[in-house]
Design a protein around this motif. Structure first.
Motif: not given
Length: 289
Positions: A76-93
């Protein structure tokens, strides 16, 4: 049985429960997900002399305990994919380590800053993801690939990156291992390769990782936030890690990496960064009709 060598890392005294986030600065933030993976342990790596980690190539240092997992993402970083990964990680803290391609950092500095601002650890993965073990590549070219990558990541961040490096295609020329040791940059291979770049469905990524974890009991997991299938797989993968009792370890470096001025100038010229607007796209392009 793998042996743990504590001489190259400092394990923080405070263990963080699943509902807590370990921030890079060492503070904890509240987590709203009662079923989150969180972070069980925060470790600090002393990169003096360039230690290597990941049993696929480096056998000396094993700091993970039974059922512990260290999440890493490449390319990364790459559009769409990296933000989606960040979102999933954030949801699992929870947190991960990202090995960044220098060119991609210059293309999408705003996404890289999101990675950094979320408290993840940022290392480097060369300037343009070339295989440094190619016979046609001179030592000078290989060194430039490494150093321009480090400079590009630090430039795009506006802050020093961690002295963490992963070789593209996990190709480790001995002379470059020596060089990185002299630069006090730690090298990371992997214990469990997801081979997500070959997968066509999220289930393939999940099944590969979970099967290998069942076999080995723990490990440094290699994934790619560049891959859309990985971004799709991650929410369920994190759910399954939690359900099967695995714990996430997050790592940070004791020191930051120092860039080399000549390569700082080289990436500015090659990427033409001084003439490129750093304004967010929303302030440059507006839908009017």
């Amino acid at each position: 049985m793998r042996t743990s060598f504590a001489c190259v890392l400092f394990v923080s005294a405070s263990l963080l429960s699943a509902p807590a986030i370990a921030q890079t600065a060492g503070t904890a933030a509240k987590c709203d997900n009662p079923n989150a993976l969180g972070i069980s342990r925060l470790v600090e790596i002393d990169t003096t002399g360039g230690p290597g980690f990941g049993f696929e190539h480096f056998k000396q240092h094993d700091f993970l305990r039974a059922n512990e997992v260290l999440l890493t993402f490449d390319d990364g970083p790459w559009p769409v994919n990296t933000p989606a990964v960040l979102k999933a990680l954030a949801e699992h803290c929870t947190k991960a380590t990202f090995f960044i391609v220098g060119k991609h950092a210059t293309y999408h500095p705003e996404i890289l800053k999101q990675v950094y601002d979320a408290g993840h650890t940022v290392g480097s993965h060369t300037w343009s993801h070339q295989n440094l073990n190619r016979k046609s590549m001179t030592p000078e070219q290989a060194k430039a690939e490494i150093e321009k990558g480090i400079s590009a990541v630090s430039f795009a961040l506006g802050a020093p990156a961690a002295p963490f490096f992963r070789f593209p295609a996990l190709q480790h020329p001995p002379e470059l291992v020596t060089y990185l040791g002299e630069r006090n940059v730690a090298m990371f291979s992997t214990d469990l390769d997801s081979f997500d770049f070959r997968a066509r469905k999220p289930e393939q990524v999940i099944n590969t990782i979970m099967a290998k974890l069942k076999k080995f009991g723990k490990g440094i997991v290699l994934m790619h936030d560049f891959q859309h299938v990985t971004a799709e797989a991650l929410p369920e993968l994190l759910n399954q890690l939690k359900a099967n009792g695995y714990k996430i370890v997050h790592m940070r470096a004791k020191d930051t990496v120092k860039t080399i001025a000549a390569y700082d100038e080289a990436i500015k010229k090659e990427a033409k960064l001084p003439t490129v607007s750093q304004r967010p796209t929303a302030s440059v392009v507006r839908t009017v009709d």
